[in-house]
Design a protein around this motif. Structure first.
Motif, mmCIF file in Angstrom:
data_model
loop_
_atom_site.group_PDB
_atom_site.id
_atom_site.type_symbol
_atom_site.label_atom_id
_atom_site.label_comp_id
_atom_site.label_asym_id
_atom_site.label_seq_id
_atom_site.Cartn_x
_atom_site.Cartn_y
_atom_site.Cartn_z
ATOM 1 N N GLY A 116 78.444 82.094 97.711
ATOM 2 C CA GLY A 116 77.647 80.937 97.328
ATOM 3 C C GLY A 116 78.232 79.649 97.867
ATOM 4 O O GLY A 116 79.404 79.592 98.261
ATOM 5 N N PHE A 117 77.400 78.619 97.913
ATOM 6 C CA PHE A 117 77.861 77.324 98.430
ATOM 7 C C PHE A 117 77.957 76.343 97.267
ATOM 8 O O PHE A 117 76.958 75.975 96.642
ATOM 9 N N ASN A 118 79.210 75.927 96.956
ATOM 10 C CA ASN A 118 79.454 74.979 95.872
ATOM 11 C C ASN A 118 80.759 74.246 96.153
ATOM 12 O O ASN A 118 81.338 74.393 97.244
ATOM 13 N N ALA A 119 81.216 73.464 95.161
ATOM 14 C CA ALA A 119 82.455 72.693 95.361
ATOM 15 C C ALA A 119 83.639 73.615 95.625
ATOM 16 O O ALA A 119 84.513 73.312 96.460
ATOM 17 N N GLU A 120 83.682 74.755 94.930
ATOM 18 C CA GLU A 120 84.790 75.699 95.121
ATOM 19 C C GLU A 120 84.783 76.269 96.535
ATOM 20 O O GLU A 120 85.831 76.366 97.184
ATOM 21 N N SER A 121 83.612 76.655 97.030
ATOM 22 C CA SER A 121 83.556 77.231 98.378
ATOM 23 C C SER A 121 83.916 76.193 99.437
ATOM 24 O O SER A 121 84.550 76.511 100.448
#
Length: 703
Positions: free
Chosen positions: A75-80
């Motif tokens: 997934g694409f998020n702040a963590e990634s």
């Protein structure tokens, strides 16, 4: 076409392919992808950073792209975004190390992984105003990333081409197992329903390890796989106990059949799955069943190849039989050489008799000079044939002596040999053979035959490590070699040391005709040698050096004194047409017991100073180089700490017994070198204004 031929054709195709240089980069792209798709503790992704940190300058870019692709699958998020930034920084770190001219190492890779993971994690935590536990989790993730990089670097750098698996150092095997565990952890999210193929592969590897590598390796694999699977998320800790305990249970059935091993393993895993009541326990049991079934169904041909790869040690129960067989063969070879020598001797006598008859037959047609010349030639030729016959006898004696040495070996320690082989792998040394032998007197020696340079070996450290393996104290090792082959030998440290001093004086004022050698045979014996060549000056020095030099080399090679003397005698007999001889005076001191064996070939008296009392040892014998068949005259004494042995050349003993008693009684508590210097000094003072012989002295005190 056979499988081996197909594999060979594939390898040849790879070597010729223009895409060869891209295969490595493609492999790292795949590794980057596989190590990034999984997670630890549900939402941590540290190992994509690890694999990029070990990729190297040429493969860092493709590896980073693979890791980025694997990260985006979650997934694409702040963590990634944070992980992608860390991956890119890790690739940049690899280029920075290369830019400074340093070679990427395990430490470099671990540092790059730790710094990039920690920095990006802390930046994200600060932007999100995280609490202290979240900072601690970020730090733990950075440690995981650094550890993964270290283990991956060591595993990828293992010498797979040169070594069979069991010959790898234990540290490299551990790194390989841990790296495989991390790979399985990252593959664990790939499931078919509730079943993860990675779990089935883990069970299969544990069972294969148990069969081919033994119980210990199976348990190590089980603990490692179980630990990483427990990092998948909460409630997974039971997998550690399930795999480890099941590995121990199945080892009880190893002597029966593969089916019994698989069934016992599966039953144990089933018990843990029922007891845990975890959500994914049924899926884990199915994974174990698939792995166990695969183990049973592996074809026998594949098993045979795995057996060759595992390099399992054979049954060591027949070692004593093998030793006795070797002893008998050496004795038989010695007897055969003796028979050949007798035949040569008989032929020599017949040829000599026929040649002399022919010479006498044509005596009337020859002048006196021609007749004398023919007689001289016949005598020289007969002497050469005689020496050749003697040399065959000497070879026979050496073979019998080697047989006796093998026969005296009480124990060949195969377990210690295997451990030492792994230890040497840590230094990048892969020996051809290792022998750990304990003789009937309980003394141990380690002999390592290998090829190549010894610059990688740290001998003192190696001596200590081998001592720990064998539970003994070893003296500093020594390296002997011929051409490319080298022998590294370690011998058990003896109870005593020897304080030795020597001094010489040349009568001609140029070269001393005496040769002094002080050596340790490495087996707990110190050898003191004085060889006195005939006369003084350069010629005497040549004979003395030849006698002492040959003797020391032969003793170092493991041959006995009597056999060595015969070779020296033959060498001096054929050295030149002129008379050539040398005396040999030897003290062989056993540093385990204090036993001192005195051996003399034409040498003057020696002295033992025991408890302050002077004891003279004078033995009648012939020097080497005069007659065939000479032998050492021998006498034995036992030294205690503080006792001295004094060897002297005839340049000193000819000054008289009264002088010797006076000077030897005045040595007191001086160090051995001071004693040797004092004896030569007193001898020179006494012989002032007189023509003197070369002087040599060795003084040794047991400590």
């Amino acid at each position: 076409m056979a499988v081996s031929e197909k594999m060979q054709n594939v390898n040849e195709h790879i070597k010729r392919s223009p895409l060869k240089k891209y295969y490595g980069a493609a492999a790292f792209f795949l590794l980057g992808f596989l190590f990034s798709i999984g997670s630890a503790l549900s939402n941590l992704h540290p190992f994509g950073i690890s694999v990029v940190a070990v990729s190297g300058k040429k493969r860092a870019v493709l590896c980073a792209f693979g890791a980025v692709l694997g990260t985006l699958l979650s997934g694409f998020n702040a963590e990634s975004v944070r992980y992608i930034s860390a991956i890119m920084l890790a690739a940049l770190g690899v280029f920075v190390v290369s830019a400074f001219g340093a070679e990427l190492s395990a430490v470099h890779s671990a540092a790059i992984a730790f710094i990039t993971s920690a920095v990006t994690g802390f930046v994200l935590d600060m932007s999100l105003e995280s609490n202290l536990p979240e900072y601690a989790l970020t730090l733990a993730e950075a440690v995981l990333s650094a550890g993964g990089a270290y283990f991956l670097f060591r595993a990828l750098g293992a010498d797979y081409r040169r070594l069979r698996f069991r010959a790898l150092p234990l540290s490299e095997i551990s790194c390989i197992i841990i790296s495989v565990s991390l790979l399985l952890l990252n593959l664990a999210p790939l499931k078919i329903g509730e079943v993860a193929p990675a779990g089935a592969v883990a069970v299969l590897l544990i069972l294969l390890s148990q069969r081919f590598l033994g119980d210990r390796y199976a348990l190590v694999c089980a603990l490692s796989f179980g630990f990483v699977f427990s990092l998948e998320g909460e409630g997974e800790l039971y997998k550690v106990g399930a795999l480890a305990f099941s590995a121990m249970v199945c080892s009880l059935f190893a002597a029966r059949s593969d089916f019994a091993v698989s069934l016992s393993f599966l039953c144990s895993v089933g018990f843990f799955c029922i007891a845990s009541s975890a959500v994914g326990a049924l899926g884990f049991f199915i994974e174990a069943a698939v792995g166990a079934l695969s183990f049973v169904l592996i074809p026998s041909g594949v098993y045979r190849k795995m057996e060759a790869l595992s390099d399992m040690p054979g049954d060591t129960a027949g070692e004593s039989v093998l030793r006795q067989s070797l002893v008998l063969r050496l004795k038989f070879a010695g007897a055969a050489m003796s028979a050949i020598s007798e035949s040569v001797s008989q032929v020599r006598e017949k040829i000599s008799e026929i040649s002399r008859r022919e010479n006498e037959k044509h005596r009337a047609s020859m002048t006196d000079e021609e007749y004398a010349s023919r007689e001289l030639i016949l005598e020289e030729t007969n002497q050469i044939r005689t020496v050749a016959s003697d040399q065959l006898f000497t070879v026979s004696d050496m073979l019998v002596q080697l047989a006796g040495e093998f026969d005296s070996a009480e124990l060949f320690n195969s377990a210690a040999s295997s451990k030492i082989r792994r230890l040497l792998g840590e230094y990048g040394v892969y020996p051809q053979s290792i022998s750990v032998v304990e003789d009937k007197e309980g003394r141990m020696r380690v002999e390592i035959l290998y090829r190549g340079e010894s610059s990688k070996l740290k001998i003192p450290d190696l001596s200590r490590e081998i001592g720990k393996i064998c539970s003994r104290y070893f003296s500093k090792g020594r390296i002997t070699g011929f051409k490319e082959e080298k022998m590294l030998s370690f011998y058990e440290k003896p109870n005593y040391t020897l304080d030795v001093g020597s001094a010489q004086h040349s009568a001609s004022g140029d070269i001393c005709g005496d040769t002094v050698k002080i050596m340790n045979d490495g087996r707990g014996h110190s050898l003191l040698i004085i060889s006195d060549g005939m006369g003084t000056g350069a010629r005497a020095a040549l004979d003395g050096a030849m006698g002492a030099g040959l003797l020391s080399k032969l003793i170092n090679a493991g041959f006995g004194f009597d056999s060595s003397l015969k070779i020296i005698n033959s060498a001096l007999l054929v050295k030149s047409n002129d008379e050539s001889l040398a005396t040999l005076d030897i003290a062989n001191i056993d540093l385990f017991t204090g036993k001192c064996e005195l051996l003399k070939a034409g040498a003057p008296a020696s002295y033992i100073i025991k408890d302050g009392v002077l004891n003279k040892c004078e033995l009648s014998s012939m020097p080497a180089g005069i007659l065939r068949g000479i032998e050492f005259a021998k006498r034995t004494a036992v030294l205690s700490p503080g006792d001295r042995a004094v060897l002297l050349s005839d340049g000193i003993t000819d000054l008289g017994e009264a002088f010797l008693k006076d000077v030897l009684s005045s040595l007191g508590d001086r160090a051995s070198q001071e004693c040797a210097d004092l004896i030569v000094k007193k001898a020179l003072e006494l012989s002032d204004e007189r023509r003197i012989d070369d002087m040599s002295v060795i003084v040794a005190q047991l400590k």
